[in-house]
Design an enzyme around this catalytic site. Sequence first.
Site, PDB file in Angstrom:
ATOM      1  N   PHE A  18       0.806  -1.225   0.000  1.00  0.00           N
ATOM      2  CA  PHE A  18       0.000   0.000   0.000  1.00  0.00           C
ATOM      3  C   PHE A  18       0.840   1.276   0.000  1.00  0.00           C
ATOM      4  O   PHE A  18       0.347   2.342   0.359  1.00  0.00           O
ATOM      5  CB  PHE A  18      -0.987   0.023   1.181  1.00  0.00           C
ATOM      6  CG  PHE A  18      -1.773  -1.248   1.320  1.00  0.00           C
ATOM      7  CD1 PHE A  18      -2.743  -1.591   0.394  1.00  0.00           C
ATOM      8  CD2 PHE A  18      -1.525  -2.118   2.371  1.00  0.00           C
ATOM      9  CE1 PHE A  18      -3.458  -2.772   0.513  1.00  0.00           C
ATOM     10  CE2 PHE A  18      -2.233  -3.307   2.498  1.00  0.00           C
ATOM     11  CZ  PHE A  18      -3.202  -3.630   1.563  1.00  0.00           C
ATOM     12  N   GLU A  92       5.848  -7.164  -8.625  1.00  0.00           N
ATOM     13  CA  GLU A  92       5.748  -8.182  -7.583  1.00  0.00           C
ATOM     14  C   GLU A  92       6.944  -9.130  -7.623  1.00  0.00           C
ATOM     15  O   GLU A  92       6.814 -10.353  -7.563  1.00  0.00           O
ATOM     16  CB  GLU A  92       4.433  -8.953  -7.692  1.00  0.00           C
ATOM     17  CG  GLU A  92       3.200  -8.105  -7.486  1.00  0.00           C
ATOM     18  CD  GLU A  92       3.043  -7.550  -6.072  1.00  0.00           C
ATOM     19  OE1 GLU A  92       3.778  -7.971  -5.166  1.00  0.00           O
ATOM     20  OE2 GLU A  92       2.172  -6.686  -5.888  1.00  0.00           O
ATOM     21  N   CYS A 186       3.714   0.771  10.950  1.00  0.00           N
ATOM     22  CA  CYS A 186       5.042   1.272  11.283  1.00  0.00           C
ATOM     23  C   CYS A 186       5.766   0.237  12.139  1.00  0.00           C
ATOM     24  O   CYS A 186       5.180  -0.758  12.575  1.00  0.00           O
ATOM     25  CB  CYS A 186       4.941   2.606  12.024  1.00  0.00           C
ATOM     26  SG  CYS A 186       4.242   2.455  13.684  1.00  0.00           S
TER      27      CYS A 186
END
Length: 195
Positions: A18, A92, A186
């Site tokens: 993302f 990918e 994170c």
Amino acid sequence: MHAITNSGWVEVITGSMFSGKTEELLRRLRRAEIAGQEVAAFTPAVDDRFGETTLGSHAGRTWEATVVDDTADGVQTLPERLNGEQVVAVDEANFFPDELVAVCQDLAADGRRVVVSGTDQTFRGEPFDPVPQLMAVAEYVEKFQAICTQCGEPATRNQRLIDGDPAHYDDPTIMVGAEESYEARCRNCHVVERE
């Protein structure tokens, strides 16, 4: 970005899920096309989220791609699938075996611009080969961050969730009927359950 010297090179676009890796890959391919360069794009057979022969971003942009088996033999067919294209894109890359590194090196040595996109970490926060290997041999590396879904800080980790809970470290598979999903997190919010 690169002085025109008629030499080839490798670019790696990496980061967490993302973070916009494929979007950046598609941006670079559009710019190459505008510059009159022929482009060949490849995607692993295992990734069919946006259609079997399509590179797609979460922003909705797409590019036609050739599907390649995510095996050593499949990767080694990349050069023979080319028809003179100067720009070779691989999305990918984390789903391909280590042989991808040598293939990318050979394509660059043949004077091609090789643009590779893939996440550099597993859900465990460990290196996701062959992307770290590609980063080591590339001329250009750009690492993107997403936004942590928990605290809003820059996210560099892939959080795997099984039925909404953090995945267990030793469990690469999920039980039948369980729901698997991913979030960007994170370092502080990333959780990997261990016994």
